[in-house]
Design a protein around this motif. Structure first.
Motif, PDB file in Angstrom:
ATOM      1  N   LEU A 298       0.828  -1.203   0.000  1.00  0.00           N
ATOM      2  CA  LEU A 298       0.000   0.000   0.000  1.00  0.00           C
ATOM      3  C   LEU A 298       0.869   1.262   0.000  1.00  0.00           C
ATOM      4  CD1 LEU A 298      -2.852   1.240   0.141  1.00  0.00           C
ATOM      5  CD2 LEU A 298      -2.660   1.113   2.656  1.00  0.00           C
ATOM      6  N   ALA A 299       2.049   1.153   0.614  1.00  0.00           N
ATOM      7  CA  ALA A 299       3.021   2.255   0.630  1.00  0.00           C
ATOM      8  C   ALA A 299       2.405   3.557   1.137  1.00  0.00           C
ATOM      9  CB  ALA A 299       3.648   2.447  -0.749  1.00  0.00           C
ATOM     10  N   TYR A 300       1.731   3.468   2.261  1.00  0.00           N
ATOM     11  CA  TYR A 300       1.092   4.626   2.898  1.00  0.00           C
ATOM     12  C   TYR A 300       2.012   5.107   4.009  1.00  0.00           C
ATOM     13  CZ  TYR A 300      -2.807   7.372   4.904  1.00  0.00           C
ATOM     14  OH  TYR A 300      -3.630   8.378   5.372  1.00  0.00           O
ATOM     15  N   GLN A 301       2.560   6.295   3.878  1.00  0.00           N
ATOM     16  CA  GLN A 301       3.457   6.833   4.900  1.00  0.00           C
ATOM     17  C   GLN A 301       2.698   7.105   6.188  1.00  0.00           C
ATOM     18  OE1 GLN A 301       6.269  10.035   3.802  1.00  0.00           O
ATOM     19  NE2 GLN A 301       5.676  11.068   5.698  1.00  0.00           N
ATOM     20  N   GLY A 323      -8.737  -1.886   5.670  1.00  0.00           N
ATOM     21  CA  GLY A 323      -8.727  -3.340   5.766  1.00  0.00           C
ATOM     22  C   GLY A 323      -8.675  -3.894   7.170  1.00  0.00           C
ATOM     23  N   GLY A 324      -8.568  -3.037   8.181  1.00  0.00           N
ATOM     24  CA  GLY A 324      -8.520  -3.529   9.551  1.00  0.00           C
ATOM     25  C   GLY A 324      -7.168  -4.099   9.951  1.00  0.00           C
ATOM     26  N   ASP A 325      -6.112  -3.747   9.193  1.00  0.00           N
ATOM     27  CA  ASP A 325      -4.743  -4.163   9.504  1.00  0.00           C
ATOM     28  C   ASP A 325      -3.928  -2.874   9.628  1.00  0.00           C
ATOM     29  OD1 ASP A 325      -2.294  -5.388   9.787  1.00  0.00           O
ATOM     30  OD2 ASP A 325      -2.326  -6.433   7.854  1.00  0.00           O
ATOM     31  N   VAL A 326      -3.494  -2.570  10.854  1.00  0.00           N
ATOM     32  CA  VAL A 326      -2.919  -1.250  11.126  1.00  0.00           C
ATOM     33  C   VAL A 326      -1.635  -1.381  11.932  1.00  0.00           C
ATOM     34  CG1 VAL A 326      -3.319   0.972  12.271  1.00  0.00           C
ATOM     35  CG2 VAL A 326      -5.211  -0.173  11.098  1.00  0.00           C
ATOM     36  N   LEU A 386       3.436  -1.737  17.300  1.00  0.00           N
ATOM     37  CA  LEU A 386       2.368  -2.729  17.368  1.00  0.00           C
ATOM     38  C   LEU A 386       1.746  -2.937  15.992  1.00  0.00           C
ATOM     39  CD1 LEU A 386       0.564  -1.221  20.498  1.00  0.00           C
ATOM     40  CD2 LEU A 386       2.228  -3.103  20.507  1.00  0.00           C
ATOM     41  N   ARG A 387       1.276  -4.138  15.751  1.00  0.00           N
ATOM     42  CA  ARG A 387       0.454  -4.416  14.568  1.00  0.00           C
ATOM     43  C   ARG A 387      -0.877  -4.955  15.073  1.00  0.00           C
ATOM     44  NH1 ARG A 387       2.383  -6.973   8.815  1.00  0.00           N
ATOM     45  NH2 ARG A 387       0.365  -6.819   7.739  1.00  0.00           N
ATOM     46  N   ILE A 388      -1.948  -4.310  14.638  1.00  0.00           N
ATOM     47  CA  ILE A 388      -3.284  -4.631  15.151  1.00  0.00           C
ATOM     48  C   ILE A 388      -4.158  -5.086  13.989  1.00  0.00           C
ATOM     49  CG2 ILE A 388      -5.250  -3.761  16.457  1.00  0.00           C
ATOM     50  CD1 ILE A 388      -3.367  -1.481  17.422  1.00  0.00           C
ATOM     51  N   LYS A 389      -4.820  -6.226  14.174  1.00  0.00           N
ATOM     52  CA  LYS A 389      -5.716  -6.751  13.146  1.00  0.00           C
ATOM     53  C   LYS A 389      -7.098  -6.957  13.735  1.00  0.00           C
ATOM     54  CE  LYS A 389      -2.132  -9.048  10.407  1.00  0.00           C
ATOM     55  NZ  LYS A 389      -1.689 -10.308   9.743  1.00  0.00           N
ATOM     56  N   ALA A 395     -15.348   5.184  11.393  1.00  0.00           N
ATOM     57  CA  ALA A 395     -14.644   6.378  10.894  1.00  0.00           C
ATOM     58  C   ALA A 395     -13.210   5.996  10.548  1.00  0.00           C
ATOM     59  CB  ALA A 395     -14.677   7.486  11.939  1.00  0.00           C
ATOM     60  N   ASN A 396     -12.807   6.303   9.327  1.00  0.00           N
ATOM     61  CA  ASN A 396     -11.476   5.924   8.874  1.00  0.00           C
ATOM     62  C   ASN A 396     -10.504   7.103   9.043  1.00  0.00           C
ATOM     63  OD1 ASN A 396      -9.192   5.057   7.563  1.00  0.00           O
ATOM     64  ND2 ASN A 396     -10.208   4.485   5.652  1.00  0.00           N
TER      65      ASN A 396
END
Length: 400
Positions: A298-301, A323-326, A386-389, A395-396
């Motif tokens: 995704l390459a989102y800074q 996508g719920g993966d942050v 942290l990686r949260i799924k 709200a995005n």
């Protein structure tokens, strides 16, 4: 901007898209400048390639071995660029071939103007007149085609001295590079964000003055890069400069430095001596779970979603915007450990639906969590990553 990628598959019966000529995620590798400046030679560069190929760095994605300033030998009477054959007796073509033989890619350096930075700041007399100015096509053909280098960093010291026009100069060089070899990765080293024009010209671009192995230098670059997130995306990245991991800072500072470069999608170019680094430094540079944040397609800074002075909350989506993966990073700039809390909804996760939590430095996982707020103790000058799924929040926070 740059937020969507189209993946086409023959197996799905769709038209197959050609692979992009250059990487869509930040490059990973090593560069000579931070540790050696102009005091480089063939033995040093071969040694870095040997180490990268053998110590586990190659396996986690490091590929580029980049020679910065210091290899020049001036020009002959006909204006042909020379390399320093005292430092590089086997020649630059042979050196690139050696690096390629390790399954790696080779990088090289020049300047927009006539003189290189090393000639101006490191008294490298052979750098005077060795820049690209007046020899653009001739030199680029030599370095990228005849010698076979796969990456080029083009500096601005000579360009500034001659008061050249940066957009015009770097754009002209881009066209020449692409005509010679479309696959070459091109870095604009202007020491500040050049402007929106650069995304159509280069694969990455420096956004600050040179980095130092001090925590305040690291944080200053983070602050310069944070508002530039809209300009970063697949194949086009804000370059926060070469890494100073393993060059004198404390381990927590090194982890914070590496984590911020990863979540902010900077190219990851190690700047230490790979032949003699500690086990701890190698473990930081090869943390696959943190690297995955940098190499996410995704390459989102990452963005700073909350700033409480010295305590900060950063996040970025992975895979998809919603996508719920942050990825979440809690950054503590202060000299004392501190608690930092954040709401899951602020990170784009619906806590009521349950979520899984992975600590990327402790390598620990918790599942089935429903806490609406998380709190972690963050060490001084350190981070918690942290990686949260889970299920996306209504709200995005990452939508523009």
């Amino acid at each position: 901007m740059f937020r969507s990628l189209l993946f086409l598959s023959l197996s799905a019966g769709l038209v197959h898209a050609e692979a992009p000529p250059r990487p869509l995620v930040p490059i990973m590798g090593w560069s000579s400048w931070n540790h050696f400046r102009v005091k480089i030679d063939e033995t040093i560069i071969r040694g870095q390639a040997d180490a990268m190929a053998a110590n586990g760095m190659k396996e986690v994605g490091y590929r580029f071995v980049n020679i910065d300033d210091g290899f020049f030998g001036g020009r002959d009477a006909k204006g042909n660029l020379l390399y320093d054959d005292g430092k590089f007796p086997s020649g630059m073509k042979d050196l690139a071939t050696y690096i390629h033989g390790k399954g790696l890619k080779a990088g090289i350096y020049s300047d927009v103007g006539a003189d290189t930075c090393g000639s101006q700041y490191d008294k490298d007399q052979k750098g005077f007149g060795s820049g690209l100015f007046g020899h653009e096509e001739q030199d680029l053909k030599l370095m990228l085609k005849d010698w076979g280098f796969d990456f080029i960093k083009i500096d601005w010291c000579g360009g500034r001295k001659q008061k050249l026009k940066e957009q015009e100069s770097y754009t002209k060089l881009s066209k020449t590079i692409r005509s010679i070899r479309p696959d070459v990765v091109y870095n604009v080293c202007r020491w500040q964000y050049p402007g929106d024009w650069v995304k159509d010209v280069a694969d990455s671009w420096r956004i600050s003055s040179d980095i130092n192995a001090r925590f305040d230098s690291i944080m200053a670059i983070v602050d310069k890069c944070e508002p530039l997130w809209p300009h970063s995306g697949p194949g086009h990245f804000n370059d926060m400069d070469m890494l100073q991991v393993g060059r004198g800072m404390k381990p927590e500072e090194d982890r914070a430095h590496f984590t911020m470069w990863c979540i902010m999608d900077s190219p990851l170019l190690a700047g230490n001596d790979l032949r003699s680094m500690s086990k701890e430094t190698l473990e930081i540079l090869t943390n696959k779970e943190v690297i995955a944040l940098n190499q996410d397609p995704l390459a989102y800074q990452a963005r700073r979603l909350r700033d409480d002075g010295d305590l900060e909350f950063w996040a970025k989506p992975l895979g998809k915007i919603d996508g719920g993966d942050v990825a979440v990073v809690l950054l503590n700039r202060s000299d004392k450990s501190a608690d930092i809390a954040f709401d899951l909804s602020a990170a784009g996760i619906d806590p009521a639906a349950g979520y899984a939590l992975r600590d990327l430095w402790k390598h620990e996982t918790q599942t089935g969590l429903k806490d609406a707020t998380l709190r972690r103790e963050v060490p001084a000058h350190g981070v918690v990553a942290l990686r949260i799924k889970g299920k996306p929040a209504a709200a995005n926070p990452f939508a523009k």
